[in-house]
Design an enzyme around this catalytic site. Structure first.
Site, PDB file in Angstrom:
ATOM      1  N   ILE A 186       9.670  13.220   1.096  1.00 29.32           N
ATOM      2  CA  ILE A 186      10.440  12.470   0.143  1.00 29.32           C
ATOM      3  C   ILE A 186      10.609  13.481  -0.901  1.00 29.32           C
ATOM      4  O   ILE A 186      11.771  13.201  -1.801  1.00 29.32           O
ATOM      5  CB  ILE A 186      10.020  11.174   0.023  1.00 29.32           C
ATOM      6  CG1 ILE A 186      11.042  10.325  -0.391  1.00 29.32           C
ATOM      7  CG2 ILE A 186       9.009  10.909  -1.004  1.00 29.32           C
ATOM      8  CD1 ILE A 186      10.879   8.887  -0.709  1.00 29.32           C
ATOM      9  N   ASN A 200       1.208   2.683  -8.403  1.00 34.77           N
ATOM     10  CA  ASN A 200       0.530   1.554  -8.575  1.00 34.77           C
ATOM     11  C   ASN A 200       0.760   1.086  -9.897  1.00 34.77           C
ATOM     12  O   ASN A 200       1.736   1.472 -10.547  1.00 34.77           O
ATOM     13  CB  ASN A 200      -1.190   2.305  -8.668  1.00 34.77           C
ATOM     14  CG  ASN A 200      -1.509   3.396  -9.724  1.00 34.77           C
ATOM     15  OD1 ASN A 200      -0.917   3.111 -10.961  1.00 34.77           O
ATOM     16  ND2 ASN A 200      -1.856   4.352  -9.212  1.00 34.77           N
ATOM     17  N   VAL A 241       1.912   9.224  -1.705  1.00 36.90           N
ATOM     18  CA  VAL A 241       3.246   9.798  -2.214  1.00 36.90           C
ATOM     19  C   VAL A 241       3.479   9.523  -3.577  1.00 36.90           C
ATOM     20  O   VAL A 241       4.193  10.523  -4.214  1.00 36.90           O
ATOM     21  CB  VAL A 241       4.426   8.800  -1.328  1.00 36.90           C
ATOM     22  CG1 VAL A 241       4.094   7.313  -2.085  1.00 36.90           C
ATOM     23  CG2 VAL A 241       5.575   9.249  -1.839  1.00 36.90           C
ATOM     24  N   ASP A 242       2.751   8.664  -4.242  1.00 39.81           N
ATOM     25  CA  ASP A 242       2.673   8.520  -5.787  1.00 39.81           C
ATOM     26  C   ASP A 242       2.333   9.915  -6.389  1.00 39.81           C
ATOM     27  O   ASP A 242       3.285  10.506  -7.326  1.00 39.81           O
ATOM     28  CB  ASP A 242       1.811   7.590  -6.290  1.00 39.81           C
ATOM     29  CG  ASP A 242       2.086   7.156  -7.568  1.00 39.81           C
ATOM     30  OD1 ASP A 242       2.832   7.500  -8.318  1.00 39.81           O
ATOM     31  OD2 ASP A 242       1.101   6.406  -8.356  1.00 39.81           O
ATOM     32  N   SER A 264       3.128   0.695   0.887  1.00 40.91           N
ATOM     33  CA  SER A 264       1.981   0.050   1.308  1.00 40.91           C
ATOM     34  C   SER A 264       1.211   0.340   2.258  1.00 40.91           C
ATOM     35  O   SER A 264       0.227  -0.282   2.898  1.00 40.91           O
ATOM     36  CB  SER A 264       2.075  -1.672   1.082  1.00 40.91           C
ATOM     37  OG  SER A 264       2.182  -2.015  -0.433  1.00 40.91           O
ATOM     38  N   THR A 265       1.503   1.287   3.144  1.00 39.28           N
ATOM     39  CA  THR A 265       0.999   1.492   4.546  1.00 39.28           C
ATOM     40  C   THR A 265      -0.180   2.521   4.529  1.00 39.28           C
ATOM     41  O   THR A 265      -0.620   2.622   5.651  1.00 39.28           O
ATOM     42  CB  THR A 265       1.943   1.859   5.500  1.00 39.28           C
ATOM     43  OG1 THR A 265       2.581   3.020   5.167  1.00 39.28           O
ATOM     44  CG2 THR A 265       3.114   0.821   5.636  1.00 39.28           C
ATOM     45  N   VAL A 303      -3.006   3.720   1.629  1.00 43.78           N
ATOM     46  CA  VAL A 303      -4.440   3.291   1.093  1.00 43.78           C
ATOM     47  C   VAL A 303      -4.581   1.747   0.987  1.00 43.78           C
ATOM     48  O   VAL A 303      -5.302   1.011   0.774  1.00 43.78           O
ATOM     49  CB  VAL A 303      -4.829   3.979  -0.191  1.00 43.78           C
ATOM     50  CG1 VAL A 303      -5.008   5.417   0.069  1.00 43.78           C
ATOM     51  CG2 VAL A 303      -3.959   3.700  -1.300  1.00 43.78           C
ATOM     52  N   TYR A 304      -3.317   1.107   0.790  1.00 49.43           N
ATOM     53  CA  TYR A 304      -3.033  -0.279   0.545  1.00 49.43           C
ATOM     54  C   TYR A 304      -3.126  -0.835   1.866  1.00 49.43           C
ATOM     55  O   TYR A 304      -3.025  -2.429   2.099  1.00 49.43           O
ATOM     56  CB  TYR A 304      -1.835  -0.635  -0.194  1.00 49.43           C
ATOM     57  CG  TYR A 304      -1.888  -0.236  -1.572  1.00 49.43           C
ATOM     58  CD1 TYR A 304      -2.846   0.582  -2.297  1.00 49.43           C
ATOM     59  CD2 TYR A 304      -0.622  -0.723  -2.706  1.00 49.43           C
ATOM     60  CE1 TYR A 304      -2.767   0.612  -3.543  1.00 49.43           C
ATOM     61  CE2 TYR A 304      -0.648  -0.481  -3.771  1.00 49.43           C
ATOM     62  CZ  TYR A 304      -1.641   0.145  -4.377  1.00 49.43           C
ATOM     63  OH  TYR A 304      -1.671   0.384  -5.691  1.00 49.43           O
TER      64      TYR A 304
END
Length: 179
Positions: A12, A25, A34-35, A122-123, A125-126
């Site tokens: 991305i 987060n 990704v963050d 969210s897919t 570590v969440y």
């Protein structure tokens, strides 16, 4: 499924769009997945603006979205949205995930964004179940696009092959149901 929706297998941080969405987060200070990739590729300007947002409003609640510069990324903006941590589906996770997409798209409209790229929110570590997350993402975006013609292209950028294949299959299923 709306023809303005496209699925890409890739990174991305390399997609040339008006805005990319960051699965952030609530602290907005960067993290993993990704963050972390967006913060590393975009440089310190993104974090500097995130810190200003934190000082003003104390972070970003789950399901909401905030806007910053894209720094060195090939985009104008980064929309930071906080996806829900999966806790078995009993804590309103599906609605909160849908809000991530809706609120990011609303920010796009407000800021005259024509092209936007989403990660698989969210897919990682969440632990949101990937199949359910894909269905929520696609249905929420399709419903928003029905009401709004301003956005010309929505990309779902899947970093891994599993999500890429899943999104392609889900789009085919949604087209078959609608067709």
């Amino acid at each position: 499924m709306d023809e303005r929706v496209e699925v890409i297998h890739g990174d991305i941080t390399k997609v040339e769009v008006d805005a990319i969405v960051n699965a952030a987060n609530s602290s907005l200070l960067g993290g993993g997945g990704v963050d972390g990739a967006i913060h590393r590729a975009g440089g310190p300007a993104i974090l500097a603006e995130c810190i200003k947002i934190r000082e003003k409003q104390g972070g970003c609640p789950t399901g909401e979205a905030v806007i910053t510069t894209a720094g060195r990324l090939p985009a104008k903006y980064v929309f930071h949205t906080v996806g829900p941590v999966w806790r078995g589906g009993e804590k309103d996770e599906p609605r909160l995930l849908a809000n991530c997409y809706r609120n990011s798209l609303a920010l796009a409209v407000k800021n005259a964004v024509k092209t936007i790229a989403f990660p698989n929110i969210s897919t990682g570590v969440y632990r949101f179940p990937k199949e359910l997350a894909a269905e929520i993402a696609l249905k929420t975006v399709a419903a928003f696009l029905q009401e709004n013609q301003q956005i010309k292209k929505v990309y779902f950028v899947c970093f891994d092959g599993e999500n890429y294949e899943l999104y392609l299959r889900k789009i085919d299923e949604l087209k078959a149901r609608a067709g």
